[in-house]
Write a protein that holds these residues in place. Structure first.
Motif, PDB file in Angstrom:
ATOM      1  N   MET A  34     -25.116  19.882 -21.728  1.00 63.37           N
ATOM      2  CA  MET A  34     -24.217  21.022 -21.845  1.00 63.37           C
ATOM      3  C   MET A  34     -24.130  21.527 -23.275  1.00 63.37           C
ATOM      4  N   MET A  35     -24.856  20.908 -24.202  1.00 66.79           N
ATOM      5  CA  MET A  35     -24.712  21.202 -25.616  1.00 66.79           C
ATOM      6  C   MET A  35     -25.851  22.056 -26.168  1.00 66.79           C
ATOM      7  N   ASN A  36     -26.283  23.031 -25.406  1.00 71.91           N
ATOM      8  CA  ASN A  36     -27.300  23.986 -25.868  1.00 71.91           C
ATOM      9  C   ASN A  36     -28.555  23.319 -26.415  1.00 71.91           C
ATOM     10  N   GLY A  37     -29.022  22.292 -25.756  1.00 75.01           N
ATOM     11  CA  GLY A  37     -30.255  21.648 -26.169  1.00 75.01           C
ATOM     12  C   GLY A  37     -30.145  20.757 -27.383  1.00 75.01           C
ATOM     13  N   GLN A  38     -28.928  20.411 -27.790  1.00 78.86           N
ATOM     14  CA  GLN A  38     -28.745  19.548 -28.963  1.00 78.86           C
ATOM     15  C   GLN A  38     -28.617  18.077 -28.600  1.00 78.86           C
ATOM     16  N   LEU A  39     -28.114  17.779 -27.402  1.00 85.70           N
ATOM     17  CA  LEU A  39     -27.925  16.397 -26.967  1.00 85.70           C
ATOM     18  C   LEU A  39     -28.414  16.246 -25.531  1.00 85.70           C
ATOM     19  N   PRO A  40     -28.904  15.052 -25.167  1.00 90.20           N
ATOM     20  CA  PRO A  40     -29.287  14.836 -23.769  1.00 90.20           C
ATOM     21  C   PRO A  40     -28.056  14.916 -22.875  1.00 90.20           C
ATOM     22  N   GLY A  41     -28.253  15.261 -21.625  1.00 94.81           N
ATOM     23  CA  GLY A  41     -27.138  15.361 -20.694  1.00 94.81           C
ATOM     24  C   GLY A  41     -26.792  14.034 -20.083  1.00 94.81           C
ATOM     25  N   HIS A  42     -27.363  13.723 -18.958  1.00 95.18           N
ATOM     26  CA  HIS A  42     -27.053  12.485 -18.244  1.00 95.18           C
ATOM     27  C   HIS A  42     -28.289  12.136 -17.411  1.00 95.18           C
ATOM     28  N   THR A  43     -29.226  11.451 -18.022  1.00 93.66           N
ATOM     29  CA  THR A  43     -30.526  11.180 -17.410  1.00 93.66           C
ATOM     30  C   THR A  43     -30.784   9.680 -17.332  1.00 93.66           C
ATOM     31  N   PHE A  44     -31.280   9.235 -16.178  1.00 98.14           N
ATOM     32  CA  PHE A  44     -31.715   7.854 -16.001  1.00 98.14           C
ATOM     33  C   PHE A  44     -33.212   7.861 -15.717  1.00 98.14           C
ATOM     34  N   ILE A  45     -33.940   6.977 -16.385  1.00 94.97           N
ATOM     35  CA  ILE A  45     -35.377   6.839 -16.169  1.00 94.97           C
ATOM     36  C   ILE A  45     -35.692   5.360 -16.023  1.00 94.97           C
ATOM     37  N   LEU A  46     -36.316   5.002 -14.901  1.00 92.81           N
ATOM     38  CA  LEU A  46     -36.737   3.620 -14.668  1.00 92.81           C
ATOM     39  C   LEU A  46     -38.210   3.501 -15.026  1.00 92.81           C
ATOM     40  N   VAL A  47     -38.505   2.648 -16.010  1.00 91.82           N
ATOM     41  CA  VAL A  47     -39.874   2.390 -16.434  1.00 91.82           C
ATOM     42  C   VAL A  47     -40.285   1.042 -15.856  1.00 91.82           C
ATOM     43  N   GLY A  48     -41.375   1.028 -15.103  1.00 87.97           N
ATOM     44  CA  GLY A  48     -41.851  -0.200 -14.484  1.00 87.97           C
ATOM     45  C   GLY A  48     -42.515  -1.138 -15.479  1.00 87.97           C
ATOM     46  N   PRO A  49     -42.811  -2.364 -15.044  1.00 90.26           N
ATOM     47  CA  PRO A  49     -43.433  -3.353 -15.937  1.00 90.26           C
ATOM     48  C   PRO A  49     -44.765  -2.899 -16.529  1.00 90.26           C
ATOM     49  N   ASP A  50     -45.456  -1.981 -15.833  1.00 88.06           N
ATOM     50  CA  ASP A  50     -46.751  -1.488 -16.320  1.00 88.06           C
ATOM     51  C   ASP A  50     -46.620  -0.291 -17.257  1.00 88.06           C
ATOM     52  N   VAL A  77     -16.397  24.809 -19.196  1.00 80.87           N
ATOM     53  CA  VAL A  77     -17.533  23.891 -19.078  1.00 80.87           C
ATOM     54  C   VAL A  77     -17.036  22.464 -18.901  1.00 80.87           C
ATOM     55  N   VAL A  78     -16.045  22.062 -19.702  1.00 80.31           N
ATOM     56  CA  VAL A  78     -15.479  20.719 -19.578  1.00 80.31           C
ATOM     57  C   VAL A  78     -14.847  20.546 -18.199  1.00 80.31           C
ATOM     58  N   GLY A  79     -14.158  21.576 -17.723  1.00 83.19           N
ATOM     59  CA  GLY A  79     -13.546  21.515 -16.394  1.00 83.19           C
ATOM     60  C   GLY A  79     -14.578  21.351 -15.294  1.00 83.19           C
ATOM     61  N   ILE A  80     -15.675  22.087 -15.400  1.00 77.41           N
ATOM     62  CA  ILE A  80     -16.756  21.961 -14.411  1.00 77.41           C
ATOM     63  C   ILE A  80     -17.321  20.547 -14.443  1.00 77.41           C
ATOM     64  N   ALA A  81     -17.540  20.028 -15.648  1.00 81.57           N
ATOM     65  CA  ALA A  81     -18.073  18.671 -15.782  1.00 81.57           C
ATOM     66  C   ALA A  81     -17.112  17.656 -15.172  1.00 81.57           C
ATOM     67  N   ALA A  82     -15.819  17.817 -15.440  1.00 81.45           N
ATOM     68  CA  ALA A  82     -14.832  16.886 -14.896  1.00 81.45           C
ATOM     69  C   ALA A  82     -14.783  16.981 -13.373  1.00 81.45           C
ATOM     70  N   TYR A  83     -14.855  18.214 -12.846  1.00 81.69           N
ATOM     71  CA  TYR A  83     -14.837  18.407 -11.399  1.00 81.69           C
ATOM     72  C   TYR A  83     -16.037  17.737 -10.748  1.00 81.69           C
ATOM     73  N   ASN A  84     -17.175  17.781 -11.446  1.00 84.97           N
ATOM     74  CA  ASN A  84     -18.405  17.226 -10.891  1.00 84.97           C
ATOM     75  C   ASN A  84     -18.640  15.777 -11.278  1.00 84.97           C
TER      76      ASN A  84
END
Length: 198
Positions: free
Chosen positions: A146-162, A41-48
């Motif tokens: 990658m942590m079986n639902g225990q930690l967020p992965g890698h997500t970006f969310i842009l929240v507008g001024p409204d 899993v770590v190898g796949i993550a590093a490759y990607n």
């Protein structure tokens, strides 16, 4: 503009560790198997992991809540001892970065990279960037780690001024497990969404 780091996983984040002296011989193949899977899993993550201009575009999912939805409010303790309250930032564009936290080297590389390029993010009109190593409940980021639902992965969310979500990119999901995205790639996505040329 600053990069705010929250400490959303506090004293409740206890993880048990077994002692080698308590393992029986019959458990060794299981432990070795788990170690091999972990390394894969770590190898796949590093490759990607995406650096520089290795790829022009990086595939991502778009979870819920997504673009056009109201951004659920939340409050978390910030690493500097203050409190991060999303609703208090209404009137500014806020980029939320959900990541695995302490044990994820590419996540910290992402933080360092963003911090080095704060002026570039600010020039797009982003008033605040918050790095969050927890899922405050309503964003569903745990599904992209990658942590079986225990930690967020890698997500970006842009929240507008409204207070509406303008863009969401869940990079950390299977099968790619992309745990670092070059700032040039992020900035290009944000320019497109925010209608900024350049």
């Amino acid at each position: 503009m600053s990069l705010r780091k929250t400490s959303g996983r506090g004293k409740d984040a206890k993880r048990g560790r077994g002692s080698a002296s308590h393992r029986s011989i019959g458990q060794r193949p299981l432990v070795l198997g788990a170690l091999v899977v972990g390394l894969l899993v770590v190898g796949i993550a590093a490759y990607n992991t995406v650096t520089g201009s290795d790829r022009a575009a990086v595939p991502y999912d778009v979870g819920k809540p997504g673009p056009g939805d109201a951004a659920p409010d939340f409050t978390l303790a910030a690493a500097d001892g203050s409190t991060f309250h999303l609703a208090a930032l209404r009137g500014r564009s806020v980029l939320l970065y959900f990541h695995e936290g302490l044990g994820c080297a590419p996540c910290w590389q992402q933080l360092d990279s963003i911090e080095a390029d704060l002026s570039r993010f600010s020039s797009l009109g982003i008033g605040e960037i918050a790095a969050i190593s927890a899922d405050p409940g309503a964003y569903g980021t745990l599904a992209y780690g990658m942590m079986n639902g225990q930690l967020p992965g890698h997500t970006f969310i842009l929240v507008g001024p409204d207070g509406t979500i303008r863009w969401r990119a869940d990079y950390g999901g299977a099968p790619n497990f992309t745990m670092y995205v070059a700032d040039d790639t992020l900035l290009a996505e944000l320019r497109r969404v925010m209608g900024v040329s350049g």
